[in-house]
Motif scaffolding. Structure first.
Motif: not given
Length: 259
Positions: A7-11, A83-87, A107-115, A141-146
């Protein structure tokens, strides 16, 4: 929209939209520009408008109220519906490391849930010349618009991968002769400032407060701590990530002949 199509997102934000148009123009469906800013002849917005139209992307002029409703008030006068980027996954990561042809800096990030923290970490990783950022598929957190806006363009330019089992990933990296350095306040932690990093290195950062999980700690070859000169005991994960990555980059450059 076809089945399985994200689904498209707003960046929003100058850097995020600029990076979208540079790295993934095919994903951008529509560009929205603040009409009053465009009328003033804003050079940066004009460049984005030209880039979008060159790619056949529709450009819509919007009033402040409409743009804020679409993309939030911190939009800097521009937003893109895309459209969001696919990891990348584990296989994509292996292929990426094979193509590098040299020892990687990861760089490996573990447990970083704040965008916002994720985006700031990506921004530091890009600036420090990291070859890839890796996160667990869950509890991230994922690659959200934020996150993308906070990354100021780095979310599009960096190689970014999600993996299902972080402990297994660390073992696979060791098989590639990559040393694993985690950051933690631990009895076996050494000072970051005394650390001599190897050419192939993966830095593991944990979320503030929770830190690294036990299995992740056990999978680290080295544990590092940032010496604190004041009263605070720890730093925000994005700040700590910048400190660690740039210190290691400074130590790697003379050995690699970089300048």
């Amino acid at each position: 929209m076809s089945k399985g199509q994200p689904k498209p997102l707003m960046y929003s934000g100058i850097h995020a939209v600029e990076s979208l148009l540079r790295h993934r123009p095919e994903a951008v469906l529509e560009l929205f520009v603040l009409d009053s800013r465009a009328k003033r002849g804003d050079a940066r917005l004009e460049t984005l408008i030209i880039a979008a139209r060159d790619q056949g992307i529709a450009v819509q002029m919007a009033r402040r109220e409409s743009l804020d409703k679409l993309a939030g008030p911190q939009n800097q006068g521009v937003a893109a519906r895309a459209r969001p980027r696919r990891s990348g996954d584990e296989l994509a990561l292996d292929n990426h490391l094979d193509r590098l042809g040299r020892p990687p800096f990861l760089l490996i990030l573990e447990g970083v849930t704040d965008p916002h923290n994720l985006g700031a970490c990506l921004r530091s990783a890009d600036a420090a010349g990291v070859d890839a950022v890796i996160v667990p598929r869950r509890h991230a957190a994922g690659l959200t618009p934020v996150a993308c806006r906070s990354a100021a363009g780095a979310a599009e330019s960096l190689a970014y991968f999600e993996v299902g089992n972080l402990a297994r990933l660390l073992e696979r990296l060791k098989e590639r002769q990559v040393r694993i350095a985690g950051t933690a306040l631990h009895e076996r932690s050494a000072s970051l400032f005394d650390y001599a990093p190897p050419a192939g290195l993966a830095v593991v950062m944990g979320a503030e407060g929770e830190g690294l999980r036990r299995l992740t700690l056990e999978g680290c070859d080295d544990l590092l701590a940032i010496p604190m000169a004041g009263d605070v005991q720890s730093l925000n994960v994005s700040v700590a990530t910048g400190v660690v990555l740039f210190h290691i980059r400074a130590r790697l450059e003379p050995a690699a002949g970089l300048g």
